[in-house]
Design a protein around this motif. Structure first.
Motif, PDB file in Angstrom:
ATOM      1  N   GLU A  79      75.382 -36.697  35.125  1.00 24.96           N
ATOM      2  CA  GLU A  79      76.024 -36.494  33.748  1.00 24.96           C
ATOM      3  C   GLU A  79      74.919 -36.186  32.661  1.00 24.96           C
ATOM      4  O   GLU A  79      73.959 -36.777  32.631  1.00 24.96           O
ATOM      5  CB  GLU A  79      77.145 -37.647  32.956  1.00 24.96           C
ATOM      6  CG  GLU A  79      78.099 -38.206  33.934  1.00 24.96           C
ATOM      7  CD  GLU A  79      78.837 -39.105  33.297  1.00 24.96           C
ATOM      8  OE1 GLU A  79      78.265 -40.017  32.206  1.00 24.96           O
ATOM      9  OE2 GLU A  79      80.077 -39.352  33.535  1.00 24.96           O
ATOM     10  N   VAL A  80      75.189 -34.860  31.789  1.00 23.14           N
ATOM     11  CA  VAL A  80      74.525 -34.414  30.673  1.00 23.14           C
ATOM     12  C   VAL A  80      75.069 -35.140  29.545  1.00 23.14           C
ATOM     13  O   VAL A  80      76.215 -34.717  29.051  1.00 23.14           O
ATOM     14  CB  VAL A  80      74.407 -32.925  30.594  1.00 23.14           C
ATOM     15  CG1 VAL A  80      73.428 -32.618  29.312  1.00 23.14           C
ATOM     16  CG2 VAL A  80      73.759 -32.246  32.114  1.00 23.14           C
ATOM     17  N   ALA A  81      74.121 -35.873  28.638  1.00 26.86           N
ATOM     18  CA  ALA A  81      74.713 -36.438  27.625  1.00 26.86           C
ATOM     19  C   ALA A  81      74.648 -35.602  26.505  1.00 26.86           C
ATOM     20  O   ALA A  81      73.541 -34.859  26.051  1.00 26.86           O
ATOM     21  CB  ALA A  81      73.656 -37.818  27.019  1.00 26.86           C
ATOM     22  N   ILE A  82      75.819 -35.311  25.509  1.00 24.59           N
ATOM     23  CA  ILE A  82      75.731 -34.381  24.548  1.00 24.59           C
ATOM     24  C   ILE A  82      75.662 -35.026  23.216  1.00 24.59           C
ATOM     25  O   ILE A  82      76.306 -35.948  22.914  1.00 24.59           O
ATOM     26  CB  ILE A  82      77.008 -33.445  24.677  1.00 24.59           C
ATOM     27  CG1 ILE A  82      77.022 -32.660  25.891  1.00 24.59           C
ATOM     28  CG2 ILE A  82      77.297 -32.410  23.369  1.00 24.59           C
ATOM     29  CD1 ILE A  82      75.806 -31.688  26.183  1.00 24.59           C
ATOM     30  N   ALA A  83      74.639 -34.634  22.255  1.00 25.78           N
ATOM     31  CA  ALA A  83      74.406 -35.606  21.188  1.00 25.78           C
ATOM     32  C   ALA A  83      75.288 -34.823  19.961  1.00 25.78           C
ATOM     33  O   ALA A  83      75.579 -35.415  18.920  1.00 25.78           O
ATOM     34  CB  ALA A  83      73.151 -35.725  20.882  1.00 25.78           C
ATOM     35  N   ASP A  84      75.489 -33.513  20.162  1.00 26.50           N
ATOM     36  CA  ASP A  84      76.025 -32.942  18.815  1.00 26.50           C
ATOM     37  C   ASP A  84      76.721 -31.435  19.435  1.00 26.50           C
ATOM     38  O   ASP A  84      76.308 -31.143  20.659  1.00 26.50           O
ATOM     39  CB  ASP A  84      74.882 -32.449  18.099  1.00 26.50           C
ATOM     40  CG  ASP A  84      75.585 -32.105  16.444  1.00 26.50           C
ATOM     41  OD1 ASP A  84      76.637 -31.990  16.504  1.00 26.50           O
ATOM     42  OD2 ASP A  84      74.771 -31.874  15.483  1.00 26.50           O
ATOM     43  N   THR A  85      77.539 -30.869  18.722  1.00 24.41           N
ATOM     44  CA  THR A  85      78.238 -29.717  18.896  1.00 24.41           C
ATOM     45  C   THR A  85      77.925 -28.539  17.832  1.00 24.41           C
ATOM     46  O   THR A  85      78.288 -29.049  16.648  1.00 24.41           O
ATOM     47  CB  THR A  85      79.563 -29.785  19.563  1.00 24.41           C
ATOM     48  OG1 THR A  85      79.870 -30.790  20.398  1.00 24.41           O
ATOM     49  CG2 THR A  85      80.181 -28.364  19.745  1.00 24.41           C
ATOM     50  N   ARG A  86      77.514 -27.413  18.042  1.00 23.18           N
ATOM     51  CA  ARG A  86      77.364 -26.444  16.912  1.00 23.18           C
ATOM     52  C   ARG A  86      77.894 -25.074  17.444  1.00 23.18           C
ATOM     53  O   ARG A  86      77.896 -24.735  18.470  1.00 23.18           O
ATOM     54  CB  ARG A  86      75.811 -26.337  16.413  1.00 23.18           C
ATOM     55  CG  ARG A  86      75.123 -27.775  16.084  1.00 23.18           C
ATOM     56  CD  ARG A  86      75.495 -28.087  14.723  1.00 23.18           C
ATOM     57  NE  ARG A  86      74.875 -29.140  14.341  1.00 23.18           N
ATOM     58  CZ  ARG A  86      74.144 -29.449  13.372  1.00 23.18           C
ATOM     59  NH1 ARG A  86      73.565 -28.307  13.029  1.00 23.18           N
ATOM     60  NH2 ARG A  86      73.242 -30.452  13.134  1.00 23.18           N
ATOM     61  N   LYS A  87      78.090 -24.422  16.165  1.00 28.18           N
ATOM     62  CA  LYS A  87      78.606 -22.995  16.332  1.00 28.18           C
ATOM     63  C   LYS A  87      77.234 -22.082  16.613  1.00 28.18           C
ATOM     64  O   LYS A  87      76.546 -22.271  15.869  1.00 28.18           O
ATOM     65  CB  LYS A  87      79.170 -22.362  15.054  1.00 28.18           C
ATOM     66  CG  LYS A  87      80.545 -23.307  15.117  1.00 28.18           C
ATOM     67  CD  LYS A  87      81.357 -22.930  13.540  1.00 28.18           C
ATOM     68  CE  LYS A  87      82.322 -23.529  13.241  1.00 28.18           C
ATOM     69  NZ  LYS A  87      83.181 -23.142  11.891  1.00 28.18           N
TER      70      LYS A  87
END
Length: 273
Positions: A79-87
């Motif tokens: 699993e790749v941990a995702i800390a944030d999502t951006r455009k």
């Protein structure tokens, strides 16, 4: 594959790996259904900013709402941990239609093994997202209670703040009581859309002075609270994620009211104990 992280993201990673489907936009599944928690997707692109998928349930930072976090589950169980999502943005700083899933630090080895075209399962940190949805809807209720333009806002999992363009003082207890009444009334929310022309003919629908609703498709997404046989509480353009009914917000309170300037009053919302 060894899933244990050992270095900061970006160390030793290639500058960019791009799938043959370059130019595709990310299908934003959350627009139609904010309650989707997972989706199957494929990697379109990987670069120093993060991972772009062909479809996602992750909301990107925008309109005052924080970007989503969670994990991308790989076929081998890692699993790749995702800390944030951006455009994603182009060289001119304009959004491209792609969403970048920003990995948490310490996953360089795992990220280096990813390839465009690979299948992943995108899985939200649902508890965090649901808190964002509850606060975002609560902020719309606050706009009903304080019917003046908004010149700034921030929706996080732990608090929400809204800056109102006004000079009159606000009463913390009265606003908290007003929110409680609207939550208890269990008003339904409806996701809809209006045309660009309808929005141009009704500019007062846009409550924010600092953020304009996205255009380019010919229609603008809207959120309606109430109506359909009952009193309409709020109706405005909004691209964020919301709960389906105000009762789902739960107990919130005004924790602070600040005078930010001669023409600005900041209202901060928090979770009631």
């Amino acid at each position: 594959m060894d899933c244990r992280p050992w270095a900061l993201f970006g160390v030793g990673a290639p500058h960019s790996r791009i799938a043959a489907t370059i130019g595709r936009m990310t299908d934003d599944l959350f627009r139609a259904d904010a309650y989707l928690r997972t989706c199957e997707a494929r990697i379109l692109r990987i670069d120093d900013t993060g991972i772009v998928l062909d479809r996602t349930v992750f909301y990107p930072l925008g309109g005052g709402q924080a970007g989503d976090a969670g994990v991308l589950a790989l076929a081998d169980g890692c699993e790749v941990a995702i800390a944030d999502t951006r455009k994603a943005k182009n060289e001119e700083g304009q959004p491209t239609g792609e969403f970048v899933h920003v990995p948490a630090p310490g996953q360089a080895e795992l990220l280096a093994a990813l390839e465009p075209g690979s299948a992943v399962t995108a899985r939200l940190d649902w508890e965090r997202r649901h808190r964002l949805m509850r606060f975002h809807t609560a902020s719309h209720l606050l706009c009903h209670l304080v019917p003046v333009p908004v010149n700034g806002c921030s929706i996080t999992p732990d608090y929400a703040r809204i800056d109102f363009h006004m000079t009159d003082p606000l009463d913390k207890e009265a606003l908290t009581a007003g929110l409680a009444r609207l939550v208890e009334a269990a008003h339904p929310l409806t996701v809809g859309a209006i045309s660009d022309e309808e929005l141009d003919a009704n500019p007062a629908l846009v409550k924010s002075m600092s953020v304009q609703p996205p255009r380019g498709t010919g229609t603008v997404r809207t959120i309606r609270i109430g109506g359909e046989g009952g009193a309409q509480i709020d109706f405005q353009p909004c691209g964020g994620t919301h709960v389906a009914n105000t009762a789902e917000i739960g107990a919130v309170m005004v924790t602070k009211i600040e005078k930010k300037s001669a023409n600005s009053r900041r209202v901060v919302l928090g979770w009631a104990a």
